[in-house]
Scaffold this motif. Structure first.
Motif, PDB file in Angstrom:
ATOM      1  N   VAL A 103     -39.825  16.835   1.693  1.00  0.00           N
ATOM      2  CA  VAL A 103     -38.672  16.422   0.897  1.00  0.00           C
ATOM      3  C   VAL A 103     -37.715  17.597   0.802  1.00  0.00           C
ATOM      4  CG1 VAL A 103     -37.865  15.572  -1.339  1.00  0.00           C
ATOM      5  CG2 VAL A 103     -40.081  14.808  -0.438  1.00  0.00           C
ATOM      6  N   LEU A 104     -36.492  17.360   1.240  1.00  0.00           N
ATOM      7  CA  LEU A 104     -35.441  18.365   1.167  1.00  0.00           C
ATOM      8  C   LEU A 104     -34.387  17.853   0.196  1.00  0.00           C
ATOM      9  CD1 LEU A 104     -34.522  21.096   2.365  1.00  0.00           C
ATOM     10  CD2 LEU A 104     -33.354  19.807   4.148  1.00  0.00           C
ATOM     11  N   THR A 105     -34.227  18.547  -0.918  1.00  0.00           N
ATOM     12  CA  THR A 105     -33.252  18.160  -1.932  1.00  0.00           C
ATOM     13  C   THR A 105     -31.938  18.870  -1.634  1.00  0.00           C
ATOM     14  OG1 THR A 105     -35.011  17.900  -3.556  1.00  0.00           O
ATOM     15  CG2 THR A 105     -32.769  18.101  -4.408  1.00  0.00           C
ATOM     16  N   VAL A 106     -30.869  18.091  -1.557  1.00  0.00           N
ATOM     17  CA  VAL A 106     -29.548  18.610  -1.206  1.00  0.00           C
ATOM     18  C   VAL A 106     -28.638  18.449  -2.423  1.00  0.00           C
ATOM     19  CG1 VAL A 106     -27.624  18.430   0.414  1.00  0.00           C
ATOM     20  CG2 VAL A 106     -29.943  17.854   1.174  1.00  0.00           C
ATOM     21  N   THR A 107     -27.979  19.534  -2.806  1.00  0.00           N
ATOM     22  CA  THR A 107     -27.088  19.522  -3.963  1.00  0.00           C
ATOM     23  C   THR A 107     -25.745  20.109  -3.550  1.00  0.00           C
ATOM     24  OG1 THR A 107     -28.963  19.862  -5.446  1.00  0.00           O
ATOM     25  CG2 THR A 107     -26.778  20.341  -6.328  1.00  0.00           C
ATOM     26  N   GLY A 108     -24.663  19.406  -3.888  1.00  0.00           N
ATOM     27  CA  GLY A 108     -23.320  19.900  -3.592  1.00  0.00           C
ATOM     28  C   GLY A 108     -22.605  19.019  -2.590  1.00  0.00           C
ATOM     29  N   GLU A 109     -21.727  19.619  -1.822  1.00  0.00           N
ATOM     30  CA  GLU A 109     -20.919  18.907  -0.839  1.00  0.00           C
ATOM     31  C   GLU A 109     -21.522  19.058   0.553  1.00  0.00           C
ATOM     32  OE1 GLU A 109     -16.856  20.201  -1.094  1.00  0.00           O
ATOM     33  OE2 GLU A 109     -16.671  19.527  -3.161  1.00  0.00           O
ATOM     34  N   LEU A 110     -21.585  17.954   1.268  1.00  0.00           N
ATOM     35  CA  LEU A 110     -22.060  17.962   2.654  1.00  0.00           C
ATOM     36  C   LEU A 110     -20.844  17.685   3.520  1.00  0.00           C
ATOM     37  CD1 LEU A 110     -24.500  18.261   4.468  1.00  0.00           C
ATOM     38  CD2 LEU A 110     -24.974  15.832   4.148  1.00  0.00           C
TER      39      LEU A 110
ATOM     40  N   LEU B 161     -34.579  13.169   2.667  1.00  0.00           N
ATOM     41  CA  LEU B 161     -33.453  13.928   2.122  1.00  0.00           C
ATOM     42  C   LEU B 161     -33.087  13.306   0.785  1.00  0.00           C
ATOM     43  CD1 LEU B 161     -31.080  14.467   5.188  1.00  0.00           C
ATOM     44  CD2 LEU B 161     -32.785  16.030   4.259  1.00  0.00           C
ATOM     45  N   ASP B 162     -33.286  14.043  -0.283  1.00  0.00           N
ATOM     46  CA  ASP B 162     -32.874  13.586  -1.606  1.00  0.00           C
ATOM     47  C   ASP B 162     -31.417  14.001  -1.780  1.00  0.00           C
ATOM     48  OD1 ASP B 162     -32.357  13.014  -4.233  1.00  0.00           O
ATOM     49  OD2 ASP B 162     -33.937  14.290  -5.054  1.00  0.00           O
ATOM     50  N   LEU B 163     -30.538  13.022  -1.701  1.00  0.00           N
ATOM     51  CA  LEU B 163     -29.092  13.279  -1.745  1.00  0.00           C
ATOM     52  C   LEU B 163     -28.479  12.874  -3.084  1.00  0.00           C
ATOM     53  CD1 LEU B 163     -28.291  11.990   1.860  1.00  0.00           C
ATOM     54  CD2 LEU B 163     -28.668  14.350   1.127  1.00  0.00           C
ATOM     55  N   SER B 164     -29.310  12.671  -4.099  1.00  0.00           N
ATOM     56  CA  SER B 164     -28.813  12.181  -5.383  1.00  0.00           C
ATOM     57  C   SER B 164     -27.870  13.157  -6.073  1.00  0.00           C
ATOM     58  CB  SER B 164     -29.980  11.820  -6.309  1.00  0.00           C
ATOM     59  OG  SER B 164     -30.820  12.939  -6.510  1.00  0.00           O
ATOM     60  N   ALA B 165     -27.932  14.440  -5.730  1.00  0.00           N
ATOM     61  CA  ALA B 165     -27.050  15.431  -6.342  1.00  0.00           C
ATOM     62  C   ALA B 165     -25.914  15.859  -5.402  1.00  0.00           C
ATOM     63  CB  ALA B 165     -27.859  16.650  -6.780  1.00  0.00           C
ATOM     64  N   VAL B 166     -25.703  15.085  -4.335  1.00  0.00           N
ATOM     65  CA  VAL B 166     -24.586  15.366  -3.431  1.00  0.00           C
ATOM     66  C   VAL B 166     -23.317  14.789  -4.051  1.00  0.00           C
ATOM     67  CG1 VAL B 166     -23.598  14.808  -1.174  1.00  0.00           C
ATOM     68  CG2 VAL B 166     -25.963  15.545  -1.344  1.00  0.00           C
ATOM     69  N   THR B 167     -22.276  15.595  -4.125  1.00  0.00           N
ATOM     70  CA  THR B 167     -21.032  15.161  -4.760  1.00  0.00           C
ATOM     71  C   THR B 167     -20.014  14.613  -3.772  1.00  0.00           C
ATOM     72  OG1 THR B 167     -20.204  17.435  -4.656  1.00  0.00           O
ATOM     73  CG2 THR B 167     -21.314  16.747  -6.696  1.00  0.00           C
TER      74      THR B 167
END
Length: 105
Positions: free
Chosen positions: A17-24, A47-53
Motif C-alpha cells: 500500500v502506497l499512500t499518496v498525499t498532495g498533487e499528482l 495506491l491510497d489516493l484519498s489525500a490527493v488534492t
C-alpha cells in the motif's frame, strides 16, 4: 516552488500500500514513479489516493503507465479513495474502466 507530494509505504500480506498525499501532476508524477520502481510489482499494489488534492493529465498518464507495468509483471493495481476531481478526470478521459477502484484502503 514545487508542489508537495508525500508518500507512505506499508507492506501487507499479498499487497503493498502506497499512500499518496498532495498533487499528482507534471512536477510530482516522477516522484511517484521513482517510489514504485523498487517495489515487487508482481503482486497487488494499492495506491491510497484519498489525500490527493489534484490530478492532471500527467498524473493520469503516470497511473496508466504504472497499471501497464504491473499487469505485465502479473500484478494488480488498485486505486483507493479517489477524490471527486480524479474520478471526473477518469470519466472525461474514458479511463475509469481500466482501473480497479475501491472506496478506501
Amino acid at each position: 516552488m514545487h508542489p508537495i507530494l508525500d508518500l507512505g509505504l506499508a507492506v501487507r500480506p499479498g499487497r503493498t500500500v502506497l499512500t499518496v498525499t498532495g498533487e499528482l501532476d507534471m512536477d510530482s508524477s516522477p516522484r511517484l514513479t521513482e517510489a514504485v520502481d523498487p517495489l515487487d510489482l508482481g503482486r497487488t499494489l494499492t495506491l491510497d489516493l484519498s489525500a490527493v488534492t489534484f490530478i492532471d493529465s500527467c498524473g493520469l498518464s503516470t497511473l496508466l503507465a504504472l497499471r501497464h507495468r504491473i499487469r505485465l509483471l502479473g500484478g494488480t493495481l488498485e486505486l483507493n479513495g479517489l477524490p471527486d476531481q480524479a474520478l471526473r478526470l477518469l470519466d472525461l478521459t474514458g479511463t475509469r474502466p481500466l482501473f480497479t477502484l475501491c472506496a478506501g484502503p
